[in-house]
Design an enzyme around this catalytic site. Structure first.
Site, PDB file in Angstrom:
ATOM      1  N   LEU A   1       9.901 -21.486  -4.169  1.00 58.40           N
ATOM      2  CA  LEU A   1       8.922 -20.595  -3.373  1.00 58.40           C
ATOM      3  C   LEU A   1       7.694 -20.554  -4.217  1.00 58.40           C
ATOM      4  CD1 LEU A   1       8.498 -17.744  -1.811  1.00 58.40           C
ATOM      5  CD2 LEU A   1       9.642 -16.471  -3.559  1.00 58.40           C
TER       6      LEU A   1
ATOM      7  N   GLY B   1       0.331   5.540  -4.424  1.00 59.11           N
ATOM      8  CA  GLY B   1      -0.445   6.794  -4.659  1.00 59.11           C
ATOM      9  C   GLY B   1       0.218   8.018  -4.338  1.00 59.11           C
TER      10      GLY B   1
ATOM     11  N   TRP C   1       3.030   8.057  -2.246  1.00 62.41           N
ATOM     12  CA  TRP C   1       4.263   8.256  -2.549  1.00 62.41           C
ATOM     13  C   TRP C   1       4.476   9.113  -3.635  1.00 62.41           C
ATOM     14  CZ3 TRP C   1       7.589   6.544  -6.597  1.00 62.41           C
ATOM     15  CH2 TRP C   1       8.780   6.622  -6.439  1.00 62.41           C
TER      16      TRP C   1
ATOM     17  N   ASP D   1       0.812  -1.184  -0.108  1.00 60.37           N
ATOM     18  CA  ASP D   1       0.010   0.081   0.053  1.00 60.37           C
ATOM     19  C   ASP D   1       0.782   1.192   0.035  1.00 60.37           C
ATOM     20  OD1 ASP D   1      -2.501   1.434   0.061  1.00 60.37           O
ATOM     21  OD2 ASP D   1      -2.818   1.183   2.089  1.00 60.37           O
ATOM     22  N   GLY D   2       0.253   2.196  -0.655  1.00 61.57           N
ATOM     23  CA  GLY D   2       0.974   3.824  -0.442  1.00 61.57           C
ATOM     24  C   GLY D   2       1.577   4.256  -1.715  1.00 61.57           C
TER      25      GLY D   2
ATOM     26  N   HIS E   1       2.717   3.146  -9.007  1.00 62.88           N
ATOM     27  CA  HIS E   1       2.501   1.863  -9.248  1.00 62.88           C
ATOM     28  C   HIS E   1       3.585   1.160 -10.003  1.00 62.88           C
ATOM     29  CE1 HIS E   1      -1.673   2.264  -7.813  1.00 62.88           C
ATOM     30  NE2 HIS E   1      -1.989   2.885  -8.681  1.00 62.88           N
TER      31      HIS E   1
ATOM     32  N   THR F   1     -11.325  -6.527  -4.641  1.00 64.48           N
ATOM     33  CA  THR F   1     -12.727  -6.331  -5.534  1.00 64.48           C
ATOM     34  C   THR F   1     -13.016  -5.071  -5.444  1.00 64.48           C
ATOM     35  OG1 THR F   1     -13.566  -7.146  -3.501  1.00 64.48           O
ATOM     36  CG2 THR F   1     -13.274  -8.821  -5.054  1.00 64.48           C
TER      37      THR F   1
ATOM     38  N   ARG G   1       2.020  -4.786   6.185  1.00 65.13           N
ATOM     39  CA  ARG G   1       1.122  -3.531   5.478  1.00 65.13           C
ATOM     40  C   ARG G   1       1.997  -2.378   5.691  1.00 65.13           C
ATOM     41  NH1 ARG G   1      -5.042  -2.158   4.509  1.00 65.13           N
ATOM     42  NH2 ARG G   1      -4.725  -0.433   3.287  1.00 65.13           N
TER      43      ARG G   1
HETATM   44  C1  IPE Z   1      -5.523  -2.590  -0.296  1.00 60.55           C
HETATM   45  O1  IPE Z   1      -5.303  -1.433  -0.476  1.00 60.55           O
HETATM   46  C2  IPE Z   1      -5.702  -3.166  -1.638  1.00 60.55           C
HETATM   47  C3  IPE Z   1      -4.288  -3.759  -2.044  1.00 60.55           C
HETATM   48  C4  IPE Z   1      -3.117  -3.286  -1.644  1.00 60.55           C
HETATM   49  C5  IPE Z   1      -4.258  -4.184  -3.334  1.00 60.55           C
HETATM   50  P1  IPE Z   1      -6.258  -0.138  -0.657  1.00 60.55           P
HETATM   51  O2  IPE Z   1      -5.591   1.065  -0.720  1.00 60.55           O
HETATM   52  O3  IPE Z   1      -7.303  -0.668  -1.556  1.00 60.55           O
HETATM   53  O4  IPE Z   1      -7.097  -0.232   0.736  1.00 60.55           O
HETATM   54  P2  IPE Z   1      -7.616   0.940   1.508  1.00 60.55           P
HETATM   55  O5  IPE Z   1      -8.777   1.513   0.614  1.00 60.55           O
HETATM   56  O6  IPE Z   1      -6.814   2.046   2.156  1.00 60.55           O
HETATM   57  O7  IPE Z   1      -8.302   0.274   2.545  1.00 60.55           O
HETATM   58  C1  IPE Z   2      -1.557   0.122  -3.363  1.00 57.34           C
HETATM   59  O1  IPE Z   2      -1.214   1.407  -3.329  1.00 57.34           O
HETATM   60  C2  IPE Z   2      -1.818  -0.380  -4.842  1.00 57.34           C
HETATM   61  C3  IPE Z   2      -3.126  -0.867  -4.845  1.00 57.34           C
HETATM   62  C4  IPE Z   2      -4.070  -0.926  -4.143  1.00 57.34           C
HETATM   63  C5  IPE Z   2      -3.404  -1.383  -6.238  1.00 57.34           C
HETATM   64  P1  IPE Z   2      -2.183   2.692  -3.516  1.00 57.34           P
HETATM   65  O2  IPE Z   2      -2.949   2.952  -5.016  1.00 57.34           O
HETATM   66  O3  IPE Z   2      -3.359   1.960  -2.670  1.00 57.34           O
HETATM   67  O4  IPE Z   2      -1.743   3.982  -2.919  1.00 57.34           O
HETATM   68  P2  IPE Z   2      -2.436   4.920  -1.825  1.00 57.34           P
HETATM   69  O5  IPE Z   2      -2.783   4.006  -0.639  1.00 57.34           O
HETATM   70  O6  IPE Z   2      -3.530   5.620  -2.544  1.00 57.34           O
HETATM   71  O7  IPE Z   2      -1.326   5.805  -1.501  1.00 57.34           O
HETATM   72 MG    MG Z   3      -3.971   2.347  -0.640  1.00 59.10          MG
END
Ligand code: IPE
Ligand code: IPE
Ligand code: MG
Length: 247
Positions: free
Chosen positions: A132, A24, A26, A21-22, A38, A67, A189
Site C-alpha cells: 500500500l 474540532g 467533534w 474533517d470534523g 486532532h 495551504t 469526506r
Molecule cells: C480540509 O478541511 C483540509 C483538511 C482536511 C486537511 P478544512 O476544515 O480545512 O476545510 P474547510 O475550511 O471546512 O473548507
Molecule cells: C480536520 O478537522 C483536520 C484539519 C483540517 C487539520 P478540522 O480541524 O477541520 O475540524 P472542524 O472541521 O473544525 O470540525
Molecule cells: Mg474542518
C-alpha cells in the site's frame, strides 16, 4: 457496528482519497479543546489504513494539512505540526512491518524542520514497500499544485525541452505531484461538509464522492468499508450510456 453486506473483490478501487474533517467540532461536542480532536483522529488514521490494506487498496491519500490551514490560530498550527512529528515517530515501524510505503504531496519544504526530517526519514525507511502507498497531503492545495505544474511546463518550453504542441493530458499529469499515482476512484469526506476544499482538483475529474456525517475522530475501518460498498453500487459511465458499459 456489524456490516454483513458483501464486498466485490473484483471491484476494489485502486486509489481512495480522504478529506479527514470534523476533528474540532467533534472535540467541542465532547467538551474538549480542538487539539483533543486532532489527537483522537490518529486512531482513525490507523483503523483506516488497516482496512485499506485488508481490502487490497493500493493507494490511500489522506488530506492532513491544506495551504489554507496555516491561517488557523498559531497554537493550533503548532500543535498539528507537533502531532505530525510524534505520529510519524510512533507509526513508522508498524507501517514498515505492514509493507506500507509513505509518500507526501504538497510543499513540505515549508513545514518546520523537525517535521521535514521525520518525514524524509520515514519515506526513506519505507520506500521499498509495495502493498500500500500511503500519500499524506501536507501543505497541499490543488490550485498550488496546478500552478507549480504550469511553471515547470513554462520553464521546459522556454528551454526547448518541450513543445507547446506536445502538451496533452498525459504530459500535463507528469508535472503534478501525483505523477505515477492513478486518479482516485473514490473520495471520502467526513463531518457532513459537502465540498472539496482545494483538494486534488485535476485528479477527481471522474472520481465518485462519498460524503458521511461521521466526524473524523469517530471514523473507523467499518465506515471505510461502507464507503467502498457505496462506491461498488455506483455505475461509472465516463460519459457513455448504461447499455455501452454493461458486460
Ligand atoms: C480540509 O478541511 C483540509 C483538511 C482536511 C486537511 P478544512 O476544515 O480545512 O476545510 P474547510 O475550511 O471546512 O473548507
Ligand atoms: C480536520 O478537522 C483536520 C484539519 C483540517 C487539520 P478540522 O480541524 O477541520 O475540524 P472542524 O472541521 O473544525 O470540525
Ligand atoms: Mg474542518
Amino acid at each position: 457496528m456489524s456490516n454483513k453486506l458483501p464486498i466485490d473483490k473484483n471491484n476494489i478501487p485502486k486509489h481512495v482519497a480522504i478529506i479527514m474533517d470534523g476533528n474540532g467540532r467533534w472535540a467541542k461536542q465532547q467538551g474538549q479543546d480542538r487539539l483533543f480532536g486532532h489527537t483522537s483522529g490518529v486512531e482513525s488514521v490507523r483503523s483506516t489504513i488497516r482496512k485499506a490494506k485488508e481490502l487490497g487498496i493500493k493507494f490511500l491519500t489522506l488530506y492532513a494539512f491544506s495551504t489554507e490551514n496555516w491561517n488557523r490560530p498559531k497554537d493550533e498550527v503548532d500543535a498539528l505540526m507537533d502531532l505530525l512529528v510524534r505520529s510519524i515517530a510512533n507509526e513508522v515501524d508498524e507501517l514498515d512491518e505492514n509493507d506500507i510505503r509513505l509518500v507526501t504531496i504538497g510543499d513540505v519544504s515549508k513545514l518546520p524542520i523537525d517535521c521535514q526530517k521525520s518525514l524524509s526519514w520515514a519515506k526513506e525507511k519505507t520506500k521499498k514497500n509495495k502493498s500500500l502507498t500511503l500519500i499524506l497531503a501536507l501543505n497541499y492545495s490543488a490550485r498550488w499544485e496546478i500552478i507549480q505544474a504550469l511553471k515547470s511546463i513554462a520553464f521546459e518550453i522556454e528551454h526547448h525541452k518541450l513543445m507547446a504542441d506536445e502538451l496533452n493530458e498525459r504530459v500535463f499529469e507528469r508535472f503534478l505531484s501525483t505523477k505515477d499515482i492513478p486518479d482516485p476512484e473514490l473520495l471520502i469526506r467526513t463531518s457532513g461538509e459537502n465540498r472539496i476544499s482545494n483538494f486534488l482538483l485535476w485528479q477527481i475529474a471522474y472520481t465518485e464522492f462519498h460524503f458521511t456525517n461521521v466526524f473524523w475522530p469517530e471514523f473507523r475501518g467499518e465506515h471505510f468499508l461502507q464507503a467502498v460498498q457505496d462506491y461498488q453500487n455506483r455505475e461509472r459511465r465516463f460519459g457513455l450510456v448504461s447499455e455501452q458499459i454493461e458486460d
